[in-house]
Design a protein around this motif. Sequence first.
Motif, PDB file in Angstrom:
ATOM      1  N   SER A 157     -27.445  27.663 -50.471  1.00  0.00           N
ATOM      2  CA  SER A 157     -28.262  26.454 -50.564  1.00  0.00           C
ATOM      3  C   SER A 157     -27.912  25.640 -51.810  1.00  0.00           C
ATOM      4  O   SER A 157     -27.887  24.402 -51.758  1.00  0.00           O
ATOM      5  N   ARG A 158     -27.605  26.307 -52.906  1.00  0.00           N
ATOM      6  CA  ARG A 158     -27.223  25.596 -54.129  1.00  0.00           C
ATOM      7  C   ARG A 158     -25.898  24.870 -53.953  1.00  0.00           C
ATOM      8  O   ARG A 158     -25.724  23.746 -54.424  1.00  0.00           O
ATOM      9  N   ILE A 159     -24.960  25.512 -53.276  1.00  0.00           N
ATOM     10  CA  ILE A 159     -23.672  24.847 -53.013  1.00  0.00           C
ATOM     11  C   ILE A 159     -23.888  23.630 -52.137  1.00  0.00           C
ATOM     12  O   ILE A 159     -23.354  22.540 -52.391  1.00  0.00           O
ATOM     13  N   ALA A 160     -24.696  23.782 -51.083  1.00  0.00           N
ATOM     14  CA  ALA A 160     -24.958  22.655 -50.171  1.00  0.00           C
ATOM     15  C   ALA A 160     -25.611  21.488 -50.912  1.00  0.00           C
ATOM     16  O   ALA A 160     -25.282  20.322 -50.668  1.00  0.00           O
ATOM     17  N   ALA A 161     -26.509  21.802 -51.838  1.00  0.00           N
ATOM     18  CA  ALA A 161     -27.186  20.745 -52.605  1.00  0.00           C
ATOM     19  C   ALA A 161     -26.231  20.024 -53.532  1.00  0.00           C
ATOM     20  O   ALA A 161     -26.470  18.855 -53.889  1.00  0.00           O
ATOM     21  N   ALA A 162     -25.134  20.687 -53.919  1.00  0.00           N
ATOM     22  CA  ALA A 162     -24.162  20.090 -54.835  1.00  0.00           C
ATOM     23  C   ALA A 162     -23.117  19.243 -54.121  1.00  0.00           C
ATOM     24  O   ALA A 162     -22.323  18.549 -54.767  1.00  0.00           O
ATOM     25  N   LEU A 163     -23.092  19.292 -52.781  1.00  0.00           N
ATOM     26  CA  LEU A 163     -22.127  18.491 -52.034  1.00  0.00           C
ATOM     27  C   LEU A 163     -22.488  17.006 -52.114  1.00  0.00           C
ATOM     28  O   LEU A 163     -23.659  16.655 -52.129  1.00  0.00           O
ATOM     29  N   PRO A 164     -21.490  16.148 -52.162  1.00  0.00           N
ATOM     30  CA  PRO A 164     -21.788  14.710 -52.143  1.00  0.00           C
ATOM     31  C   PRO A 164     -22.461  14.304 -50.840  1.00  0.00           C
ATOM     32  O   PRO A 164     -22.166  14.871 -49.774  1.00  0.00           O
ATOM     33  N   LYS A 165     -23.368  13.369 -50.906  1.00  0.00           N
ATOM     34  CA  LYS A 165     -24.078  12.906 -49.717  1.00  0.00           C
ATOM     35  C   LYS A 165     -23.117  12.175 -48.794  1.00  0.00           C
ATOM     36  O   LYS A 165     -22.207  11.465 -49.241  1.00  0.00           O
ATOM     37  N   ARG A 166     -23.345  12.324 -47.491  1.00  0.00           N
ATOM     38  CA  ARG A 166     -22.494  11.646 -46.506  1.00  0.00           C
ATOM     39  C   ARG A 166     -23.139  10.361 -46.020  1.00  0.00           C
ATOM     40  O   ARG A 166     -24.342  10.221 -46.081  1.00  0.00           O
ATOM     41  N   LEU A 208     -20.260  26.870 -59.307  1.00  0.00           N
ATOM     42  CA  LEU A 208     -20.888  26.188 -58.184  1.00  0.00           C
ATOM     43  C   LEU A 208     -20.194  24.850 -57.926  1.00  0.00           C
ATOM     44  O   LEU A 208     -19.934  24.483 -56.782  1.00  0.00           O
ATOM     45  N   GLU A 209     -19.887  24.134 -58.999  1.00  0.00           N
ATOM     46  CA  GLU A 209     -19.252  22.816 -58.875  1.00  0.00           C
ATOM     47  C   GLU A 209     -17.851  22.930 -58.273  1.00  0.00           C
ATOM     48  O   GLU A 209     -17.443  22.088 -57.455  1.00  0.00           O
ATOM     49  N   GLN A 210     -17.105  23.965 -58.672  1.00  0.00           N
ATOM     50  CA  GLN A 210     -15.756  24.153 -58.119  1.00  0.00           C
ATOM     51  C   GLN A 210     -15.819  24.462 -56.631  1.00  0.00           C
ATOM     52  O   GLN A 210     -15.054  23.904 -55.839  1.00  0.00           O
ATOM     53  N   ALA A 211     -16.724  25.361 -56.251  1.00  0.00           N
ATOM     54  CA  ALA A 211     -16.860  25.708 -54.834  1.00  0.00           C
ATOM     55  C   ALA A 211     -17.275  24.486 -54.015  1.00  0.00           C
ATOM     56  O   ALA A 211     -16.722  24.227 -52.938  1.00  0.00           O
ATOM     57  N   ALA A 264     -16.410  20.384 -49.924  1.00  0.00           N
ATOM     58  CA  ALA A 264     -16.719  19.004 -49.542  1.00  0.00           C
ATOM     59  C   ALA A 264     -15.562  18.324 -48.823  1.00  0.00           C
ATOM     60  O   ALA A 264     -15.779  17.418 -48.008  1.00  0.00           O
ATOM     61  N   THR A 265     -14.314  18.742 -49.105  1.00  0.00           N
ATOM     62  CA  THR A 265     -13.166  17.988 -48.590  1.00  0.00           C
ATOM     63  C   THR A 265     -12.227  18.790 -47.703  1.00  0.00           C
ATOM     64  O   THR A 265     -11.422  18.205 -46.976  1.00  0.00           O
ATOM     65  N   ALA A 266     -12.289  20.101 -47.731  1.00  0.00           N
ATOM     66  CA  ALA A 266     -11.311  20.918 -47.003  1.00  0.00           C
ATOM     67  C   ALA A 266     -11.548  20.867 -45.494  1.00  0.00           C
ATOM     68  O   ALA A 266     -12.681  20.951 -45.027  1.00  0.00           O
ATOM     69  N   GLN A 267     -10.446  20.749 -44.749  1.00  0.00           N
ATOM     70  CA  GLN A 267     -10.526  20.700 -43.303  1.00  0.00           C
ATOM     71  C   GLN A 267      -9.213  21.201 -42.723  1.00  0.00           C
ATOM     72  O   GLN A 267      -8.147  20.999 -43.292  1.00  0.00           O
ATOM     73  N   GLY A 268      -9.292  21.882 -41.568  1.00  0.00           N
ATOM     74  CA  GLY A 268      -8.098  22.389 -40.908  1.00  0.00           C
ATOM     75  C   GLY A 268      -8.260  22.392 -39.407  1.00  0.00           C
ATOM     76  O   GLY A 268      -9.108  21.674 -38.852  1.00  0.00           O
ATOM     77  N   ASP A 269      -7.463  23.224 -38.723  1.00  0.00           N
ATOM     78  CA  ASP A 269      -7.458  23.248 -37.261  1.00  0.00           C
ATOM     79  C   ASP A 269      -8.795  23.674 -36.658  1.00  0.00           C
ATOM     80  O   ASP A 269      -9.087  23.350 -35.506  1.00  0.00           O
ATOM     81  N   LEU A 270      -9.592  24.438 -37.410  1.00  0.00           N
ATOM     82  CA  LEU A 270     -10.874  24.916 -36.892  1.00  0.00           C
ATOM     83  C   LEU A 270     -12.048  24.026 -37.295  1.00  0.00           C
ATOM     84  O   LEU A 270     -13.188  24.304 -36.933  1.00  0.00           O
ATOM     85  N   GLU A 324     -18.815  21.926 -42.483  1.00  0.00           N
ATOM     86  CA  GLU A 324     -19.440  22.312 -41.219  1.00  0.00           C
ATOM     87  C   GLU A 324     -19.725  23.812 -41.203  1.00  0.00           C
ATOM     88  O   GLU A 324     -20.786  24.249 -40.756  1.00  0.00           O
ATOM     89  N   TYR A 325     -18.781  24.588 -41.676  1.00  0.00           N
ATOM     90  CA  TYR A 325     -18.910  26.053 -41.724  1.00  0.00           C
ATOM     91  C   TYR A 325     -20.101  26.455 -42.600  1.00  0.00           C
ATOM     92  O   TYR A 325     -20.924  27.291 -42.215  1.00  0.00           O
ATOM     93  N   LEU A 326     -20.217  25.848 -43.776  1.00  0.00           N
ATOM     94  CA  LEU A 326     -21.334  26.129 -44.677  1.00  0.00           C
ATOM     95  C   LEU A 326     -22.653  25.735 -44.040  1.00  0.00           C
ATOM     96  O   LEU A 326     -23.623  26.512 -44.039  1.00  0.00           O
TER      97      LEU A 326
END
Length: 222
Positions: free
Chosen positions: A213-222, A174-177, A182-188, A193-195
């Motif tokens: 939902s667990r992955i979203a909860a593990a993302l750093p707060k913005r 979960l932490e790796q995902a 949290a940081t990946a971004q490209g042309d789309l 945002e996708y999650l």
Amino acid sequence: MTLRITRETLLNGAVREMQRHYAASHPDMHWRTEAEMARLLQEALTALGPEEDLWVFGYGSLIWNPAFDYVEKRCALLHGWHRRFCLKMYMGRGTPERPGLMLALDRGGACRGVAFRIEAAKVPQELGLLWQREMYGGSYNARWVTLEAGGERFKALTFVINHAHPRYTRELTLEQAAAIIATAQGDLGSCREYLENTITHLRQLGVRDTGLSRIAAALPKR
């Protein structure tokens, strides 16, 4: 500049041009040829009667951005496959330097998503647009599955992970995902945002995906 997958950008070739540009600089990624794309599309169509409507099962961005014409949609259940972040992305929502992650269907479990019905007369064109979007990179295989919705069972076409593809990613913690998303971004746009879009639109359907939902909860707060 961020590119959006829309009906217009699929029809005018903008999405395909982005794919071709990436394919030209990454020949090792086993992109499908035009001949292979046409053959696989024809194989999929042969399973459908000439006057038969087509159901397509969406479990990720198709839920909130189908970009094809349809006449009906239903929340549906698919057994035998589950939704998982198991596809590395070096374009779209990631870069070669900072790959992103995308959802795909992998074997086992079950998945709730959306079934879209395309009327028979429009199937060749609309499936052609979907084919361009999902099949060129070789990371997905088209597969006929059986869905359940409203007490009915019916066949649908969906796109599952190609285990032989070099970007297929086996189990991540979960932490790796979360760290990648949290940081990946490209042309789309961004993986985050996708999650978040996927979770939001599933909830609007009354579906809660615990893993997402667990992955979203593990993302750093913005």
